[in-house]
Design an enzyme around this catalytic site. Structure first.
Site, PDB file in Angstrom:
ATOM      1  N   CYS A 375       0.787  -1.357   0.070  1.00 51.79           N
ATOM      2  CA  CYS A 375       0.053  -0.090  -0.221  1.00 51.79           C
ATOM      3  C   CYS A 375       0.794   1.274  -0.068  1.00 51.79           C
ATOM      4  O   CYS A 375       1.556   1.528  -0.985  1.00 51.79           O
ATOM      5  CB  CYS A 375      -0.771  -0.227   1.123  1.00 51.79           C
ATOM      6  SG  CYS A 375      -2.460   0.913   0.778  1.00 51.79           S
ATOM      7  N   HIS A 500      -3.676  -5.220   0.429  1.00 51.10           N
ATOM      8  CA  HIS A 500      -3.275  -5.632   1.714  1.00 51.10           C
ATOM      9  C   HIS A 500      -3.097  -6.977   1.620  1.00 51.10           C
ATOM     10  O   HIS A 500      -4.034  -7.951   2.236  1.00 51.10           O
ATOM     11  CB  HIS A 500      -3.924  -4.964   2.994  1.00 51.10           C
ATOM     12  CG  HIS A 500      -3.746  -3.740   3.095  1.00 51.10           C
ATOM     13  ND1 HIS A 500      -2.748  -3.380   3.863  1.00 51.10           N
ATOM     14  CD2 HIS A 500      -4.404  -2.758   2.596  1.00 51.10           C
ATOM     15  CE1 HIS A 500      -2.815  -1.901   3.768  1.00 51.10           C
ATOM     16  NE2 HIS A 500      -3.892  -1.452   3.136  1.00 51.10           N
ATOM     17  N   GLU A 502      -1.614  -9.085   3.566  1.00 46.01           N
ATOM     18  CA  GLU A 502      -1.209  -9.603   5.073  1.00 46.01           C
ATOM     19  C   GLU A 502      -2.495 -10.191   5.659  1.00 46.01           C
ATOM     20  O   GLU A 502      -2.442 -10.726   6.636  1.00 46.01           O
ATOM     21  CB  GLU A 502      -0.607  -8.615   5.658  1.00 46.01           C
ATOM     22  CG  GLU A 502      -1.533  -7.316   6.196  1.00 46.01           C
ATOM     23  CD  GLU A 502      -1.152  -6.056   5.144  1.00 46.01           C
ATOM     24  OE1 GLU A 502      -1.084  -6.450   4.054  1.00 46.01           O
ATOM     25  OE2 GLU A 502      -1.591  -5.015   5.508  1.00 46.01           O
TER      26      GLU A 502
HETATM   27  N1  GLN Z   1      -2.129   6.856   2.696  1.00 44.47           N
HETATM   28  C1  GLN Z   1      -2.217   5.786   1.328  1.00 44.47           C
HETATM   29  C2  GLN Z   1      -3.505   5.986   0.803  1.00 44.47           C
HETATM   30  O1  GLN Z   1      -4.391   6.521   1.344  1.00 44.47           O
HETATM   31  C3  GLN Z   1      -2.107   4.456   1.579  1.00 44.47           C
HETATM   32  C4  GLN Z   1      -2.949   3.612   2.518  1.00 44.47           C
HETATM   33  C5  GLN Z   1      -2.325   2.536   3.219  1.00 44.47           C
HETATM   34  O2  GLN Z   1      -1.061   2.374   3.221  1.00 44.47           O
HETATM   35  N2  GLN Z   1      -3.263   1.733   3.533  1.00 44.47           N
HETATM   36  O3  GLN Z   1      -3.682   5.834  -0.433  1.00 44.47           O
END
Ligand code: GLN
Length: 526
Positions: A375, A500, A502
């Site tokens: 992310c 994600h 994970e």
């Molecule tokens: N801040 C970034 C976004 O909103 C990444 C979000 C995250 O890592 N979950 O796109």
């Protein structure tokens, strides 16, 4: 349908989620279909708007709810997929009741905690009725908390409405060790059980969290004072891996007691393969060092699912792993990461620590250290590549620098009109198609994947071609346009994902990307 209610006493953070999930695992190994529900007594509608310092990682369910990290424990222990139905907060329950009141659903009645809030809570206890054999309900917080009262009261009413053999209550408590007296103390447990009984819940089983073994005489004492048979007093001793807890409870016949109490018999021959699997890495001498470079280096719970996913992958190939949480603001960042066999940059929000993450990624890219970006970690590797591979000076994400000349990461179109922060990110499952011949395609062994998301920004599709010419490829797209995965082929392992992964790893079913990353780290360690 059978119900098990888990409450906690004396202090918080005793591991109700882990204990509940361990009990769930045992019942599953006896052939039962189990689901778990979390009840959080706080007023936030969900933990999505909370700082990880308050609440640890925000878990994301398949259908896009932002939830307590215990749901991750449920998924990993029970190999299940959670949805909105698994997570509840006082805030969400009150919101539902208040919305009904505004609609006029209460026909002029006065809306009260009892029965309206408690009825809504009870409704949520039984969402899995007819879908599974056993629901385990974890009541968050500690007995005696003011905000937990409606949940405990709803539990009391619910127990009363069921046949005795269909519902039971388990209380998890702390048996502290007092060093001066060199003794374990049962008094806090007695008080906590008294508090529970005051409200009208009589626990059927008491699980004692303890650092040291509890003796037979202590068991008898707790049994006597707390009105449970001695075989219903068991210990949950701290152990080196949370995955050993199901076996430890099984050795104390916890499953036998619960099944007898609920009138259940083993449906299948008990299969202990899971117990053996989770012990694998212990036998190995191989150790790898992984650096997780983030903002919350002192707070492991902020990266709970990443931590577990790495451990599970290491378990799978019989290696031991040291996971080093390194602050991206550490002045010695580069000298610390030199000792690592792999670098992972996790998700996050906001500007703090960004440049450190980018510097760590540059190091990993140039020195061929296995790199895994998740992310925000993926977004940072795109920024790094833009600046140092494409020569786009001051390239950035518009989250970090709204005026950047090269917005390689931009806010998603649908996010631009969002007014409320809670529950409005791109959340939950989205599909991506993988590019043939890519590392991602090789690892997943599939053309299409579905993974969970939680973000507002994305890689700007306008730059994809330029990146590709520099050997930095997009290898997964949503709807043919939104970049979901980036990778560098001429590197032992370099991959960044917008989602994600994970949330998808479980013992005996590792996640392909974590597995690939950990294997690459092992190679580097040789
Ligand atoms: N801040 C970034 C976004 O909103 C990444 C979000 C995250 O890592 N979950 O796109």
């Amino acid at each position: 349908m059978k119900y098990i209610f888990m409450t906690g006493g004396v202090v918080s953070s005793l591991g109700k989620g882990i204990t509940g999930a361990s009990i769930g695992k045992l019942l599953q190994l006896h052939g039962y279909k189990v689901n778990m529900i979390k009840m959080d007594p706080y007023i936030n509608v969900d933990p999505g708007t909370m700082n990880p310092f308050q609440h640890g990682e925000v878990y994301v369910t398949a259908d896009g709810a932002e939830a307590d990290l215990d749901l991750g424990t449920y998924e990993r222990f029970l190999d299940m997929i959670t949805t909105r139905e698994n997570t509840n907060t006082a805030g969400h329950i009150y919101q539902t009741v208040i919305n009904k009141e505004r609609r006029g659903d209460y026909n002029g009645g006065t809306v009260q905690v009892i029965p309206h809030i408690t009825d809504e809570i009870k409704k949520r206890f039984s969402v899995f009725e007819k879908k599974v054999d056993i629901t385990i309900v974890e009541i968050g917080g500690t007995i005696g908390d003011i905000e937990g009262l409606p949940f405990i009261e709803a539990t009391r009413q619910f127990i009363l409405s069921k046949k005795r053999e269909d519902v039971m209550s388990i209380h998890l408590t702390l048996v502290p060790y007092i060093s001066g007296a060199n003794e374990l103390k049962t008094k806090p447990t007695q008080h906590s059980v008294n508090k529970l009984r005051e409200i009208g819940i009589v626990p059927d089983m008491i699980v004692c969290r303890t650092q040291y073994p509890i003796t037979a005489s202590m068991i008898n004492k707790i049994s006597l004072f707390c009105n449970v048979p001695p075989e219903a007093v068991v210990e949950a001793r701290s152990c080196s891996s949370i995955y050993y807890i199901p076996e430890s409870l099984h050795e104390q016949d916890v499953d036998k007691f619960i099944m007898k109490r609920l009138g259940l018999k083993s449906k299948i021959k008990f299969d202990s393969k899971w117990f053996e699997y989770v012990k694998r890495q212990n036998k190995s001498k191989k150790v790898i060092n992984i650096g997780v470079i983030g903002k919350y280096a002192d707070l492991k719970d902020a990266y709970k699912s990443i931590d577990e996913s790495i451990k599970i992958s290491a378990m799978d190939i019989n290696v031991n792993v040291n996971i080093n949480y390194i602050s991206s603001e550490d002045k010695n960042l580069l000298s610390i990461i030199k000792k690592m066999h792999g670098i992972l940059v996790p998700g996050g929000f906001g500007i703090r620590g960004i440049e450190g993450k980018i510097a760590a990624i540059k190091y990993a890219r140039e020195n061929k250290v296995p790199f895994f970006g998740i992310c925000l970690g993926m977004q940072c590797c795109v920024i790094e590549a833009a600046r140092n591979l494409l020569g786009l000076k001051n390239a950035n994400s518009t989250e970090i620098d709204a005026k950047t000349p090269y917005p390689v990461i931009e806010m998603l179109e649908e996010q631009k009109d969002v007014k409320y922060l809670g529950g409005t990110m791109r959340l939950g499952n989205y599909e991506a198609k993988l590019v043939k011949g890519s590392l991602a395609r090789d690892l997943y062994k599939s053309d299409t994947i579905v993974e969970r998301h939680r973000h507002r920004y994305e890689m700007n599709p306008d730059y994809v071609e330029k990146f590709s010419k520099a050997g930095f490829d997009v290898s997964g797209y949503h709807k043919g346009i939104l970049p979901e995965i980036v990778e560098i082929k001429k590197h032992p392992f370099f991959i960044g994902v917008q989602f994600h992964p994970e949330f998808g790893a479980r013992p005996m079913k590792t996640h392909p990307l974590f597995q690939g990353f950990v294997k690459a780290c092992v190679k580097r360690a040789k």
